[in-house]
Design an enzyme around this catalytic site. Structure first.
Site, mmCIF file in Angstrom:
data_model
loop_
_atom_site.group_PDB
_atom_site.id
_atom_site.type_symbol
_atom_site.label_atom_id
_atom_site.label_comp_id
_atom_site.label_asym_id
_atom_site.label_seq_id
_atom_site.Cartn_x
_atom_site.Cartn_y
_atom_site.Cartn_z
ATOM 1 N N HIS A 1 -6.308 24.059 -15.420
ATOM 2 C CA HIS A 1 -7.446 23.909 -16.341
ATOM 3 C C HIS A 1 -7.046 23.663 -17.795
ATOM 4 C CE1 HIS A 1 -9.985 24.654 -13.049
ATOM 5 N NE2 HIS A 1 -10.218 25.940 -13.189
ATOM 6 N N HIS B 1 -17.501 23.889 -15.361
ATOM 7 C CA HIS B 1 -17.063 25.032 -14.558
ATOM 8 C C HIS B 1 -18.064 26.196 -14.586
ATOM 9 C CE1 HIS B 1 -14.241 27.892 -12.752
ATOM 10 N NE2 HIS B 1 -13.354 26.915 -12.600
ATOM 11 N N GLU C 1 -17.531 22.151 -8.790
ATOM 12 C CA GLU C 1 -17.013 21.339 -9.886
ATOM 13 C C GLU C 1 -16.722 19.922 -9.395
ATOM 14 O OE1 GLU C 1 -13.410 23.547 -11.046
ATOM 15 O OE2 GLU C 1 -14.330 25.141 -9.859
#
Length: 382
Positions: free
Chosen positions: A139, A211, A347
């Site tokens: 991420h 997210h 996602e």
């Protein structure tokens, strides 16, 4: 959080005139904006509230271009919170934040060993995650897009908030200066739209994702296992123990990964299969049925409240994460400690580890090109 409306508008005008990153625009007028807490460097984060004619409420922060709150009615018209999050900026900046509601980048999901090669040069990124004891990049790194302050402008005419962030060359190890724009729009058709564009001055890789953690029951800490999920995907990406895709596109038919028909999340989550054992449950990318432009990706339903969330996207995959790492230690909104498998994330994205796998859709962006990613959340209840 209560604020004096006059002081709020004066503060917004002052910040805009300063021209600093994270400043809110003086043209926000009809969209409420309030302070959301300070960053360590003293800058103030803000919270923007969008509402539509049907009573839906979306709250967006310029910290992390984050969807802080989404409130929708159930089948009886009762409006409740259906996301996980924190009360202020401090929670979103904490080490315990599992990316609640964030815009994640530069690269959402995992990159093997925190390394990739581009045009003959190898790049090293932070290895800030280690599923199965195997380090990887997750991420965007230690300070990804979710923990930086974006420039924000609200537009009452389109009922939207536009957020912009310039990621400098070398930030978190990524090449190229990347300029990213995110637009959240709440429509009277009960859609929350999240649209991203990005440009670069040098070749780079990216996979910007949204997210949010969802629990459609309206009651924090009710199990997500009773939610019914449908995914428009007949294949998924198996992983190794480190949750890095092996490169195979495996059929879901006859496995617990098959959500081509509406299925309760908890029906098969504890079956003894390699995929579920490696992920500790569902934490995988599903390959969406190929289509041009926007296509339906997923439907999430909660039987008791009657709420339904439909997700559409223009990306080739969707990561379904079933809250396997929630363990009751993170104190979120109103002090609630979020428990195991009480929220899920859906996602839309490019494939995880795409920079290292030539058979996957390319994650490379070059000068003169524009990265685009659109995701639409449509809410209903019956």
């Amino acid at each position: 959080m209560k604020t004096n409306p006059v002081m709020t508008l004066l503060a917004a005008a002052c910040l805009a005139s300063c021209g600093e990153p994270g400043a809110s625009s003086a043209d926000n007028s009809k969209i409420p904006v309030e302070n959301f807490g300070k960053l360590p460097d003293g800058r103030e984060a803000h919270l923007y509230t969008l509402t539509n004619k049907n009573g839906l409420v979306a709250k967006i922060s310029d910290l992390g271009a984050t969807l802080v709150s989404m409130q929708t009615p159930d089948k009886d018209g009762k409006v409740q919170e259906i996301t996980y999050g924190f009360d202020d900026a401090a929670g979103y900046l904490s080490d315990g934040n599992p990316y609640f509601g964030a815009t994640v980048g530069r690269f959402g999901n995992r990159i093997k060993d925190g390394k990739f090669s581009l045009d003959g040069k190898e790049y090293s990124l932070a290895t800030n995650n280690e599923p199965g004891g195997i380090p990887c990049h997750l991420h965007g790194g230690k300070i990804g897009f979710n923990k930086v302050l974006w420039d924000a402008t609200a537009d009452a005419g389109s009922n939207s908030v536009t957020l912009t962030y310039v990621s400098k060359d070398g930030e978190e190890g990524y090449p190229g200066t990347l300029t990213t724009k995110v637009v959240y729009t709440l429509t009277d058709d009960n859609e929350l739209k999240w649209d991203v564009t990005a440009t670069t001055d040098a070749p780079t890789v990216l996979n910007i994702v949204q997210h949010t953690y969802w629990n459609l029951s309206g009651t924090p800490n009710e199990t997500i296992n009773d939610h019914v999920l449908t995914l428009d995907a007949d294949k998924f990406l198996p992983t190794d123990k480190g949750l890095i895709p092996t490169g195979e596109l495996a059929p879901v038919a006859g496995t617990p990964m098959d959500f081509t028909k509406p299925t309760a999340i908890g029906d098969r989550v504890n079956e003894k299969t390699e995929a579920l054992e490696f992920g500790g449950g569902y934490d995988h990318a599903w390959v969406l049925t190929p289509a041009e432009g926007m296509r339906h990706a997923a439907t999430l339903q909660e039987p008791k409240s009657g709420r339904t969330l439909d997700i559409s996207t223009d990306k080739p995959a969707i990561q379904f994460y079933g809250g396997n790492f929630l363990d009751g230690t993170v104190a979120g909104r109103d002090g609630v400690k979020y428990a195991y498998r009480t929220a899920c994330a859906l996602e839309t994205e490019n494939f995880p580890d795409a920079p290292n796998q030539a058979s996957f859709p390319s994650a490379v962006l070059r000068p003169g090109e524009t990265y685009k990613h659109s995701m639409v959340f449509k809410f209903s209840a019956k």
